[in-house]
Design a protein around this motif. Sequence first.
Motif, PDB file in Angstrom:
ATOM      1  N   THR A  16     114.409  56.807 111.852  1.00  0.00           N
ATOM      2  CA  THR A  16     113.447  56.103 112.698  1.00  0.00           C
ATOM      3  C   THR A  16     112.862  57.058 113.730  1.00  0.00           C
ATOM      4  O   THR A  16     113.516  57.988 114.171  1.00  0.00           O
ATOM      5  CB  THR A  16     114.093  54.904 113.416  1.00  0.00           C
ATOM      6  OG1 THR A  16     115.198  55.360 114.184  1.00  0.00           O
ATOM      7  CG2 THR A  16     114.539  53.838 112.426  1.00  0.00           C
ATOM      8  N   CYS A  23     109.291  55.039 110.869  1.00  0.00           N
ATOM      9  CA  CYS A  23     110.146  56.127 110.411  1.00  0.00           C
ATOM     10  C   CYS A  23     109.318  57.367 110.107  1.00  0.00           C
ATOM     11  O   CYS A  23     108.090  57.348 110.218  1.00  0.00           O
ATOM     12  CB  CYS A  23     110.937  55.693 109.178  1.00  0.00           C
ATOM     13  SG  CYS A  23     109.932  55.448 107.685  1.00  0.00           S
ATOM     14  N   TYR A  44     116.962  49.330 106.798  1.00  0.00           N
ATOM     15  CA  TYR A  44     116.327  50.645 106.803  1.00  0.00           C
ATOM     16  C   TYR A  44     114.822  50.421 106.940  1.00  0.00           C
ATOM     17  O   TYR A  44     114.294  49.415 106.446  1.00  0.00           O
ATOM     18  CB  TYR A  44     116.585  51.397 105.495  1.00  0.00           C
ATOM     19  CG  TYR A  44     117.988  51.899 105.351  1.00  0.00           C
ATOM     20  CD1 TYR A  44     118.344  53.180 105.769  1.00  0.00           C
ATOM     21  CD2 TYR A  44     118.978  51.102 104.797  1.00  0.00           C
ATOM     22  CE1 TYR A  44     119.649  53.648 105.639  1.00  0.00           C
ATOM     23  CE2 TYR A  44     120.279  51.559 104.663  1.00  0.00           C
ATOM     24  CZ  TYR A  44     120.603  52.828 105.077  1.00  0.00           C
ATOM     25  OH  TYR A  44     121.893  53.286 104.950  1.00  0.00           O
ATOM     26  N   CYS A  49     113.928  56.136 103.382  1.00  0.00           N
ATOM     27  CA  CYS A  49     115.020  56.263 104.355  1.00  0.00           C
ATOM     28  C   CYS A  49     116.343  55.852 103.717  1.00  0.00           C
ATOM     29  O   CYS A  49     117.364  56.507 103.906  1.00  0.00           O
ATOM     30  CB  CYS A  49     114.752  55.405 105.583  1.00  0.00           C
ATOM     31  SG  CYS A  49     113.507  56.063 106.703  1.00  0.00           S
TER      32      CYS A  49
END
Length: 113
Positions: A16, A23, A44, A49
């Motif tokens: 993040t 992100c 997420y 990610c």
Amino acid sequence: MTEMDAPGTPRVLGATVDDQTRCVHYRTEVDIVAIRFACCGEYYPCHACHEEAAGHPAEQWPLAERGREAVLCGVCRTELTIDAYLAADACPACGSRFNERCRLHTHLYFEAS
């Protein structure tokens, strides 16, 4: 990893870049949701990610789980059901707009009907 300030608010894992769940992969003004992954139950910001940090393959939410809270608005921290998220262009709680291009990736998170 971002730990949310409010008690009882889900944490968001992954790369993040701000407190609204943007992100390193998706960080435009409207990239403000995090997805709870069916495989691990963790939030997420995006599929990339999860791929980088989770240590296991992602699994889609089955159609039978569409009533499950699995999407987090990064602005107000409201958890949305999958159905509510898929039907919305903005958070029903705070009105913040979601990235409409996220629809291109829904097959990575949710089984198609």
